[in-house]
Design an enzyme around this catalytic site. Structure first.
Site, short mmCIF file in Angstrom:
data_model
loop_
_atom_site.label_atom_id
_atom_site.label_comp_id
_atom_site.label_asym_id
_atom_site.label_seq_id
_atom_site.Cartn_x
_atom_site.Cartn_y
_atom_site.Cartn_z
N ASP A 13 44.52 40.39 17.78
CA ASP A 13 44.25 40.25 19.21
C ASP A 13 43.09 39.29 19.51
OD1 ASP A 13 46.24 42.15 19.63
OD2 ASP A 13 44.81 43.80 19.50
N LYS A 16 45.55 34.59 19.55
CA LYS A 16 46.42 33.66 18.81
C LYS A 16 47.50 33.08 19.72
CE LYS A 16 47.28 37.00 15.90
NZ LYS A 16 46.23 37.97 16.27
N ASN A 38 55.04 44.59 15.81
CA ASN A 38 53.71 45.19 15.98
C ASN A 38 52.77 44.20 16.65
OD1 ASN A 38 53.84 43.53 13.71
ND2 ASN A 38 52.51 44.78 12.43
N GLY A 40 51.45 41.49 19.45
CA GLY A 40 51.58 41.31 20.89
C GLY A 40 50.75 40.08 21.25
N HIS A 41 51.44 39.00 21.56
CA HIS A 41 50.75 37.74 21.82
C HIS A 41 50.92 37.37 23.30
CE1 HIS A 41 51.10 36.55 17.29
NE2 HIS A 41 50.45 37.67 17.49
N GLN A 224 48.60 39.62 13.57
CA GLN A 224 47.49 40.45 13.09
C GLN A 224 46.28 39.57 12.73
OE1 GLN A 224 50.86 41.39 11.44
NE2 GLN A 224 51.03 42.29 13.45
N THR A 299 48.24 45.10 23.59
CA THR A 299 49.39 44.48 24.23
C THR A 299 50.67 45.27 23.94
OG1 THR A 299 48.26 42.43 23.68
CG2 THR A 299 50.47 42.21 24.55
N GLY A 302 49.28 49.63 24.42
CA GLY A 302 48.43 49.98 25.57
C GLY A 302 47.19 50.77 25.18
P1 GDP Z 1 46.80 37.81 20.04
O1 GDP Z 1 47.47 39.04 19.55
O2 GDP Z 1 45.84 37.24 19.05
O3 GDP Z 1 47.76 36.76 20.54
O4 GDP Z 1 45.93 38.26 21.29
P2 GDP Z 1 46.40 39.23 22.51
O5 GDP Z 1 47.27 38.44 23.41
O6 GDP Z 1 46.91 40.51 21.98
O7 GDP Z 1 45.00 39.57 23.16
C1 GDP Z 1 44.16 38.57 23.65
C2 GDP Z 1 43.91 38.83 25.14
O8 GDP Z 1 42.84 38.02 25.58
C3 GDP Z 1 45.10 38.44 26.01
O9 GDP Z 1 45.13 39.29 27.13
C4 GDP Z 1 44.78 37.00 26.43
O10 GDP Z 1 45.38 36.64 27.66
C5 GDP Z 1 43.28 37.09 26.57
N1 GDP Z 1 42.55 35.84 26.28
C6 GDP Z 1 42.82 34.88 25.36
N2 GDP Z 1 41.85 33.94 25.36
C7 GDP Z 1 40.94 34.33 26.28
C8 GDP Z 1 39.68 33.80 26.72
O11 GDP Z 1 39.18 32.79 26.24
N3 GDP Z 1 39.02 34.50 27.69
C9 GDP Z 1 39.51 35.65 28.23
N4 GDP Z 1 38.78 36.26 29.16
N5 GDP Z 1 40.68 36.18 27.83
C10 GDP Z 1 41.38 35.53 26.87
P1 IMO Z 2 48.49 40.86 16.92
O1 IMO Z 2 49.44 39.88 16.28
C1 IMO Z 2 45.88 44.31 16.46
C2 IMO Z 2 47.10 47.34 13.58
C3 IMO Z 2 47.49 48.70 14.11
C4 IMO Z 2 47.02 49.58 12.96
C5 IMO Z 2 47.36 48.72 11.74
C6 IMO Z 2 48.68 49.08 11.07
O2 IMO Z 2 48.79 41.12 18.35
O3 IMO Z 2 47.08 40.46 16.68
P2 IMO Z 2 51.22 48.62 11.73
O4 IMO Z 2 52.00 49.05 12.94
O5 IMO Z 2 51.16 47.15 11.54
O6 IMO Z 2 51.62 49.33 10.48
O7 IMO Z 2 49.72 49.13 12.05
O8 IMO Z 2 47.41 47.38 12.20
N1 IMO Z 2 47.84 46.21 14.16
C7 IMO Z 2 47.32 45.34 15.05
N2 IMO Z 2 46.11 45.34 15.64
N3 IMO Z 2 46.76 43.31 16.70
C8 IMO Z 2 47.95 43.29 16.09
O9 IMO Z 2 48.81 42.25 16.17
C9 IMO Z 2 48.30 44.37 15.25
N4 IMO Z 2 49.40 44.68 14.51
C10 IMO Z 2 49.10 45.80 13.85
O10 IMO Z 2 46.81 49.00 15.30
O11 IMO Z 2 45.62 49.72 12.99
MG MG Z 3 47.84 41.00 20.14
#
Ligand code: GDP
Ligand code: IMO
Ligand code: MG
Length: 430
Positions: A13, A16, A38, A40-41, A224, A299, A302
């Site tokens: 998270d 990416k 698993n 959530g981007h 991840q 993502t 929740g």
């Molecule tokens: P990922 O799993 O690495 O793709 O990241 P996620 O999408 O799960 O979580 C990142 C969250 O931060 C998302 O809600 C993005 O929209 C938000 N986000 C990404 N870059 C920025 C930033 O520079 N500033 C803020 N405030 N939010 C960001």
């Molecule tokens: P993105 O790509 C954050 C965490 C789970 C748990 C551990 C193992 O959005 O960054 P799993 O279901 O993979 O066996 O769970 O890994 N986890 C993540 N945490 N971002 C993710 O993906 C994750 N995918 C798995 O919360 O701790």
């Molecule tokens: Mg994510």
């Protein structure tokens, strides 16, 4: 010109999706190479927010090829449902724009059932998985029992493999007091969707080789983060795949030299979802504020993300184990308005100072962070699109991070929006 792999350098998270989306303008193809739904981007493009789990983040751009590599575990129902969702948002997805490796392993309902049953059995020591069946599906793959995408094209073979697979799992399910799984039911469910899935199936490795020879730009999208890597992360509180950059090659069917630059997506503070050690975690009001300002909710599930200060020791280690060339520092804007900021640059364990994260479970849970304290900034950095717009103390914070992690900042992100991104060094260019 070179290809780029994007990976998370912390516990996922990091942003990416946003960075892959931004970089994909310069790429011809975007490849997911590990993990499954698993992930959530999140992509924010104008008024539209896309939440992608299996589809590569390049999918929203019309002229890009999206590829799901053999290293991904594919829940075929989740894939079809995600395709439908993005199509509803106006994105075109067809067998011309999306390829799914014919040798990728499938996630079935039984994997989710086992994932949840195991977590319940672990009780307080649960991993905190996403419950998507990721671990059990990878186990079956390594144990040579998995159903793969190409098995969907051969009903006889599919039924035989399902029988073997379910005979194995029903032993456990029975002992665990869980409902047993039925071969007939799974066979019927899979044969119903097989034509749709098979329309995307392809020998991905051949397509990538062809693109490589034609000097097309490949962007690899990790899921991840390094600290969730099954070997190099906070085991056993990890996911069940390798998340490091080497997996970009293995998980898509190309050699390591295809990847030229490894961009580690790095949040300006630290978050983690699920259980496991987190030395710089803040359970106080500051942690609460980081979570609120950064909207730190998972993502996929929740769940509230745990928040803490930036851990430079952890990221420095991730940079080495994952082979990160430079970082994209994200969510800097979330730190606006804090009078004081802390950065962890060492640990203390039993009276001794450590400059690395130890591998033992007990040691990982016991290290205490040693902090450096910096002055914060009161001005807003949200939406800043040039380095010159950053307050002096924000620049000092970034420079300290670079110094402590031994890697340069190539990109800086200042909001969820695609264009609120500052380019320092283009990873695609030598
Ligand atoms: P990922 O799993 O690495 O793709 O990241 P996620 O999408 O799960 O979580 C990142 C969250 O931060 C998302 O809600 C993005 O929209 C938000 N986000 C990404 N870059 C920025 C930033 O520079 N500033 C803020 N405030 N939010 C960001
Ligand atoms: P993105 O790509 C954050 C965490 C789970 C748990 C551990 C193992 O959005 O960054 P799993 O279901 O993979 O066996 O769970 O890994 N986890 C993540 N945490 N971002 C993710 O993906 C994750 N995918 C798995 O919360 O701790
Ligand atoms: Mg994510």
């Amino acid at each position: 010109m070179r290809n780029v792999a994007v990976i998370g350098s912390q516990w996922g998270d990091e942003g990416k999706g946003k960075i892959v989306d931004w970089l994909s303008e310069q790429a011809d193809v975007v490849v997911r190479f590990q993990g499954g739904h698993n992930a959530g981007h999140t992509l924010v493009v104008g008024n539209t927010t896309y939440k992608l789990s299996l589809l590569p983040s390049g999918v929203v751009r019309p002229d890009k090829l999206s590829v799901i590599g053999a290293g991904v575990v594919v829940d075929p129902w989740a894939l079809l449902s995600e395709i439908k969702t993005v199509q509803g948002l106006g994105v075109k997805v067809s067998p011309e724009t999306l390829l799914v490796a014919d040798n990728a392993s499938l996630i079935l309902g039984v994997h989710q059932q086992i994932d949840k049953a195991r977590e319940a059995l672990r009780g307080e020591r649960k991993i905190g998985t996403t419950g998507r069946g990721i671990g059990p599906a990878y186990e079956d793959k390594v144990a040579r029992r998995a159903i793969r995408v190409s098995d969907l094209s051969d009903p006889g073979e599919l039924r035989t493999k399902l029988s073997e697979l379910f005979a194995h799992h029903n032993i456990y399910l029975k002992a665990a007091g869980e409902p047993l799984v039925s071969v007939d039911q799974a066979f019927a469910e899979l044969t119903e969707i097989a034509p749709q899935i098979l329309s995307y199936a392809a020998p991905v490795w051949r397509h990538l080789e062809d693109l490589r020879r034609r000097d097309k730009r490949i962007l690899f999208e990790g899921a991840q983060g390094v600290m969730l890597d099954v070997d190099h992360g906070t085991y056993p509180y990890v996911t069940s795949s390798n998340t490091v950059a080497g997996q970009a090659a293995t998980g898509s069917g190309t050699g390591p030299t295809t990847v030229g630059y490894v961009l580690g997506i790095t949040k300006a503070y630290t978050t983690r979802v699920g259980s496991g050690p987190f030395p710089s975690e803040l359970t106080d009001e500051i942690g609460q504020q980081l979570g609120e300002r950064g909207h730190e909710f998972g993502t996929v599930t929740g769940r509230k993300r745990r928040c803490g200060w930036f851990d430079a020791v952890m990221v420095r280690q991730a940079i080495v184990t994952a082979g990160i060339t430079g970082i994209a520092l994200t969510k800097l804007d979330v730190l606006d308005g804090f009078s004081e900021l802390k950065v962890c640059d060492g640990y203390e364990l039993d009276g001794e100072k450590l400059d690395y994260f130890p591998s033992g479970t007990k040691a990982q849970a016991s290290v205490r962070p040693i902090y450096r304290t910096l002055e914060g900034w009161s001005q807003s950095t949200r939406g800043a699109r040039s380095w010159a717009d950053l307050p002096g103390n924000a620049v000092k914070y970034i420079r300290l991070i670079e110094e402590l992690i031994h890697a340069p900042v190539a990109l800086l992100s200042t909001s969820p929006e695609r264009e609120d991104t500052i380019l320092v060094k283009n990873p695609f260019e030598d």
